[in-house]
Structures are given as C-alpha cells and as structure tokens.
Enzyme design. Structure first.
Site, PDB file in Angstrom:
ATOM      1  N   LYS A  81      36.315 -27.090  -6.999  1.00 56.71           N
ATOM      2  CA  LYS A  81      34.964 -27.611  -7.284  1.00 56.71           C
ATOM      3  C   LYS A  81      34.268 -27.980  -5.979  1.00 56.71           C
ATOM      4  O   LYS A  81      34.887 -28.560  -5.080  1.00 56.71           O
ATOM      5  CB  LYS A  81      35.085 -28.830  -8.198  1.00 56.71           C
ATOM      6  N   SER A 156      30.749 -31.385 -15.817  1.00 61.54           N
ATOM      7  CA  SER A 156      30.166 -30.816 -14.621  1.00 61.54           C
ATOM      8  C   SER A 156      31.061 -29.786 -13.931  1.00 61.54           C
ATOM      9  O   SER A 156      30.571 -28.975 -13.149  1.00 61.54           O
ATOM     10  CB  SER A 156      29.836 -31.925 -13.627  1.00 61.54           C
ATOM     11  N   SER A 180      34.061 -34.597 -17.344  1.00 61.20           N
ATOM     12  CA  SER A 180      33.682 -33.390 -16.604  1.00 61.20           C
ATOM     13  C   SER A 180      34.808 -32.403 -16.343  1.00 61.20           C
ATOM     14  O   SER A 180      34.555 -31.315 -15.827  1.00 61.20           O
ATOM     15  CB  SER A 180      33.030 -33.773 -15.271  1.00 61.20           C
TER      16      SER A 180
END
Lengths: 556, 97
Positions: A81, A156, A180
């Site tokens: 990420k 996310s 997330s």
C-alpha cells in the site's frame, strides 16, 4: 506469461523457490507480466518497480545458490500500500500533495519485508491518506474490483486487495483504521487481517489516525496471510505504541484449522436491517457450518456497537486533522502559490486546498470542529467515552466466548460512483469493522460465498481479544477448508471471466497512471481569502495533541 | 445542528485550507449531515464513564538513549519544494509593518 506461477499461493511459491523448482526471478517476471497484462483495467498499482523487484528476486536466488537459509516468504512478490515509506519508490498515499515524493527512509515493515526476501512489486492504490472505503478518493483514480470492473474493490487498501484478487501478487499489505483491510478483502473475496493494535509497527506508515492505524496482511489463503503476519509483525522500538510481546502463533493456528469446542459468539447488533439479504444468507450458512464443525455457537449482545460508527467518525477525523497538519508545503511535497508576495500561511492554505481531495478536506474540518473549544466536550470527549463502552462490551463478550463473528460488511461491492457524493452512505461500509479498531483487538475477514442476487463475494468477520490473533487464523482456516471442500475449489475460481476479461486488451498499459484525474486538479486560485489567523496551526485549536497515539494516558 | 457557511469558513481558516465559495457551500451541508449523525454519541456517553484515548495499554514508553546517525542535511533537503544554502527556503512569516 506463466499463469501457473501467478496462480500459486505464497506458501507454494516459497516452497518451490527453496526447493529449486523455480527461481525467484522467474516468479517475479511472471507477476510483472501479469501486471502488464491486466493492470490497465484493474489499476491496482500507482507505481510498478520492475527493476527493484527483479533485483530483490535475484538477491534471493543468490542467497539460495550460496546455501544461505531462506525465510518462509523469500522470493514471494507483494503489493505494498502506498502509505508505507519506501526509499526506492515514490510514496504518495494516493494524494496529490505527495505526488512523486521519495521518502528518505523505509518504514519498519518495508525493512522487514526486504530482510525476509519478500519482493515488493510496487506501490498499491488507496483512498487518499487511507480515508475512504472504495479507492475513489485516490487522486490518481479508482482501482477496479476484478470480480466486476464497474464496481469498487473496497478501501482504503483497495489497490492491495485488487492486486491479490487479480493474481497480480499473491500477497498484499494494507492498513486498517476503520476496516480498510477487512472491507476490501470482503468485497474482493480474499483474506484480510487487522492485527491487534500495536502488533505491527506504524513507523514509516504515513499517519491517518494514530490511535487506530493497524498495518496487516491481505492474501488469497488464510495460511498465506498468517505467513505474512508473522514476517511483518513484532516489537519495534521506533513505534512507541508497539507491543513488546511475542507475535501470537498465527502460522501454527492456520495449520491447526480446528474449531471443535471453541465458543463462538454471533454479535446481535451486527445484522438485520440495512444488511443485504445475500450477505445475511451467506453469514447464516457460515454460522451453521461452524456448528457442524463442532463450535459452540451462541448469540452475544454488544449493545454499544451501534454507537461505534458515530464515535469513529469523531475520533478518526480529530486525529487526522492533527496528523495532516504536517503537510505544510515547507519541507517536502507540493508547494503552491510561492510567488514572493505571499506569506507562509497563505502558501500553506493554497497548497493544502490544491493538494488535498474532497474527503480529506471534509475530515480535516470535521476533526477541527470536534476539537474546537466549545464543542470538544460534546463531540470528541463523548466519542472517547463511547470508545470505553465499546471496549467494555468486548470485555464482557470475551468472558462468554472465545471469538465473535459477524458479516464483514453490510453489502457486497457497490458500483463505482454510487456513494461518491454521499459521505454518510460511504461511511456505512465500515459498520461492522469499526468496533475492533476502536477496541484495538484483532479481526479477520475470510470469504464465505457469493451473494445470490449479484454473484459478488461476501466476507465473514471473526474478532478475537487483544493479542489472541492466532484464534482468527484457527477459525478462519477451518471455515476456509470446509467451504472449499463443499465448493470443490477456492472462491476466486468462481470469478468467471477474471482471466478472459483481464486478458483482453493485454498490455494496455502501465503508462499514464498519475495525474490524470480531474479530482486532483482542484486548482486553488489566488485571492480566496486565505491567510487570516496566525494563531492556530491546522487543527490544533484544542486538545488531542499532535499524536493521539502516545500520551494522553487514560486507557481503559 | 446547523453549520453555517461562516462557521465552515472559520474551520477552513483554522485548518489552513483556502476553499472556494462553491466548496464552502457544499461542505456546510455535508458537515451538518455528518455532525447530526455522529452526535448520537451523546445519547449514551453518561457522566462518570472514563474516556479512552487509546487502545494499547501502554504508559510512558522509554528506550535507551542511544545515538544513531541522523539522515543528514542532503537527504533532508532532497525533497524540499525549495532549498537555499543548505536550508529550506520558505515564504515570509512576518508582515512588513
């Protein structure tokens, strides 16, 4: 393209490399080819790093040739990420304010991955600064759900989840602040884990809400998630909230995969109205499955869970308004309007207006409001009290049962654009996942089937007490094994057309990734009444110090 | 509870966000909807319930005071929007008068 290599699990890849059946370079090439072929449509990655990845793979092959011992994930590719700092790749957090930023240091987790010989393929897309449930808040455009490219992959950590789902990488790493990791895992039909808060290091993770942020693994199998969990976790002196305790035995638990005699509690408050029928149907089947496997299932009430979402949307924005004050256009990142006539405060305001997207601005202002003198007690203070009530609900529940379960999300993946203009509708995606973030305990989402009405994946959430992360894997692996036996294959095999669809238009491109999104272009013109108020720095009007992480004693 | 455009403008100033008129209008409505929804915390947060600021049961974490090499000026300035003479160059912070 060698699709056999991309179809393998992380555990299989590591074993094959260690056994000399395949080289790490071959595995990395196969995944880079796969990215080349499908990511033009999935758009999981913000940055692909073929040279760095191949060089890391070669190092693993050299170590093997030299007879050095290899770790359990040596040579396995991973999507990281874009919130984790990386010296050799940009770190943008999906934000225009950090476009092209090259951090001067690696996050602790980045370092641990490198030391373990894990091959970082690139940086995965995300909602800007991890605020969102769909990746639509990325300044660089949304990622797409490989099950249905017109739908969101969740967020996310949606880029990491989409990459793993589309077989672009067997492993991904995300961060979970309100769900997330688990929510994108659920809507993509893969496994995602939020470890116990403090179990994995936050050092070098660009902060959103410091008292909540929990890095964790994404994978296609429970065992793969456990292997990554073990590699990435453990005490870090650079993070003052890092837990100085052994990593729970998650890999052993994933191999144990046995729930006989385990006490499982179904959370009364996480179900019913507002939940999609197919989600509730699959969840109900999972409950029956656990009973058939020998678990003792009861219903447990956690009466304050319905207040978790409101509490979260006060606490997280409050911490974010303080944390994001660091983006001041002075030392790194974007700077706008520095033409020699404007003050530092004006440049700061113009830069932040141009560099942050709509949701980030919304949360900064919401947090600033909640922390303002006059409102602090009524909002932030009350939310902190509710947090205590949620912790107490968990404590009481875990006296009766070993783990709690619920659906991971109220609905399956929603269409891109459907909730973009309705913040409260978007926030509801985190309804089931937020309680564990507020309490800091451990939780996992594992696939439990497809909703009949839309054919999209449904996730089963399992929650365990602080530092009992191993229970997640024990239950998750048992459910996974039983369901795959029933189905005759892993759930992702039912993502019909994933290969065909993703395969068409192959090579359409890594290019033109950054900077194409209209949302990124909110040109902050001059003369917008910026600049007043020399007094408070952004969001520092009151309370909640610079880092709600440390300090502030209290505790429960 | 209503959030006026004037209040949003004040929040934007405190938050160092130079927002457009259009943004101020949009955020006024959205913030009001969100704040109304999250105000539900007031229903159950009674007197006497201690606040929880943090999930980790940690207080006063210390480490040994060991000197480690800093990243150095070159690395620190490498990503600066503007640098001059080995320092960050920033806009003026004081007014002339």
């Amino acid at each position: 393209m060698n699709t056999e290599l991309t179809a393998m699990t992380a555990a299989e890849i590591a074993t094959a490399i260690a056994g000399g059946q395949v080289t790490a370079v071959e595995v990395t090439r196969a995944h880079l080819d796969r990215i080349e072929a499908v990511d033009g449509q999935v758009r999981a990655f913000l940055h692909v790093a073929p040279d760095a990845a191949l060089s890391a793979a070669r190092a693993v092959d050299n170590r093997r040739a030299a007879g050095d011992p290899l770790g359990p994930l040596a040579g396995v590719p991973l999507a990281l990420k874009d919130v984790f700092t990386t010296r050799d790749m940009p770190t943008t957090c999906g934000s225009r304010i950090l476009q092209g930023w090259r951090p001067p240091y690696d996050a602790t987790i980045t370092t641990r991955l490198r030391q373990a010989g894990v091959v970082i393929l690139g940086k995965a897309n995300m909602d800007e600064f991890a605020m969102g449930s769909s990746t639509e808040n990325s300044a660089y455009g949304p990622s797409h759900n490989p099950w249905d490219l017109s739908r969101v992959p969740g967020g996310s950590s949606g880029g990491s989840a989409a990459a793993v789902t589309a077989f672009e990488a067997p492993l991904g790493i995300g961060t979970d602040t309100g769900g997330s990791i688990r929510q994108p895992a659920a809507v993509c039909g893969i496994v995602g884990v939020k470890p116990t808060y403090g179990g994995s290091s936050r050092y070098g993770v660009v902060a959103f809400a410091s008292s909540l942020d929990s890095p964790g693994p994404l994978a296609r199998t429970v065992l793969d998630a456990a292997l990554l969990h073990e590699v990435m976790s453990g005490h870090d002196p650079c993070d003052s909230t890092s837990v100085d305790a052994p990593v729970p035995p998650v890999v052993a638990a994933a191999r144990q995969a046995d729930v006989a005699g385990l006490r499982v509690g179904v959370v009364t408050e996480l179900g019913g109205d507002g939940y999609q029928a197919g989600v509730l149907a699959r969840f109900g089947e999972a409950v029956e499955l656990l009973e058939s496997l020998g678990a003792k299932v009861t219903e447990v009430s956690c009466p304050h869970f319905s207040y978790a979402l409101p509490a979260y949307y006060l606490i997280a924005p409050s911490e974010c308004s303080s944390n994001l004050a660091r983006f001041d256009a002075m030392r790194y990142g974007l700077r706008v309007g520095d033409d020699g006539t404007r003050s530092a405060a004006e440049v700061m305001s113009l830069t932040r207006a141009a560099g942050f997207g709509a949701e980030v601005k919304r949360r900064i202002m919401l947090g600033t409001y909640a922390l303002s003198s006059g409102y602090y007690d009524a909002y932030y203070g009350k939310a902190q009290q509710v947090r205590t009530l949620i912790c107490r609900d968990f404590d009481a529940a875990f006296e009766q049962v070993d783990v709690l379960i619920s659906p991971s999300t109220p609905t399956t993946a929603f269409p891109i654009g459907e909730r973009a203009d309705d913040p409260m509708a978007m926030y509801l995606a985190d309804l089931c996942t937020i309680p564990s973030d507020l309490a800091g305990n451990a939780a996992i989402s594992v696939p439990c089937g497809l909703a009949p009405e839309d054919g999209l994946p449904v996730g089963l959430q399992i929650m365990a007490p602080v530092l009992a992360d191993d229970r997640l894997y024990r239950v998750g692996a048992a459910v996974e094994a039983a369901l795959e036996q029933r189905w005759g294959h892993p759930l992702l095999a039912e993502a019909a057309g994933l290969d065909a669809r993703a395969g068409q238009d192959a090579g359409a491109g890594q290019d033109a990734r950054a900077g194409q999104d209209a949302r990124a272009g909110q040109d902050a013109g001059a003369g917008q009444d910026a600049g007043a108020g020399q007094d408070a720095g952004a969001g520092q009007d009151a309370g909640a110090g610079q880092d709600a992480g440390a300090g502030q004693g209290a505790g429960r | 509870m209503p959030i006026t455009r004037v209040e949003v403008a004040h929040l934007a100033t405190l938050s160092r966000l130079a927002l457009s008129d259009e943004e101020l209008d949009r955020y006024a409505g959205q913030l009001e909807a969100i704040i109304t929804a999250v105000a539900r915390v007031q229903e159950v947060a009674a007197e006497g319930i201690p606040p929880t600021s943090h999930a980790a049961d940690l207080v006063n974490v210390f480490r040994s005071d060991v000197v480690v090499p800093p990243i150095g000026a070159a690395a620190a300035l490498d990503q600066a929007p503007a640098a001059e003479q080995g320092r960050f160059r920033v806009p003026r912070i004081l007014t002339e008068d």
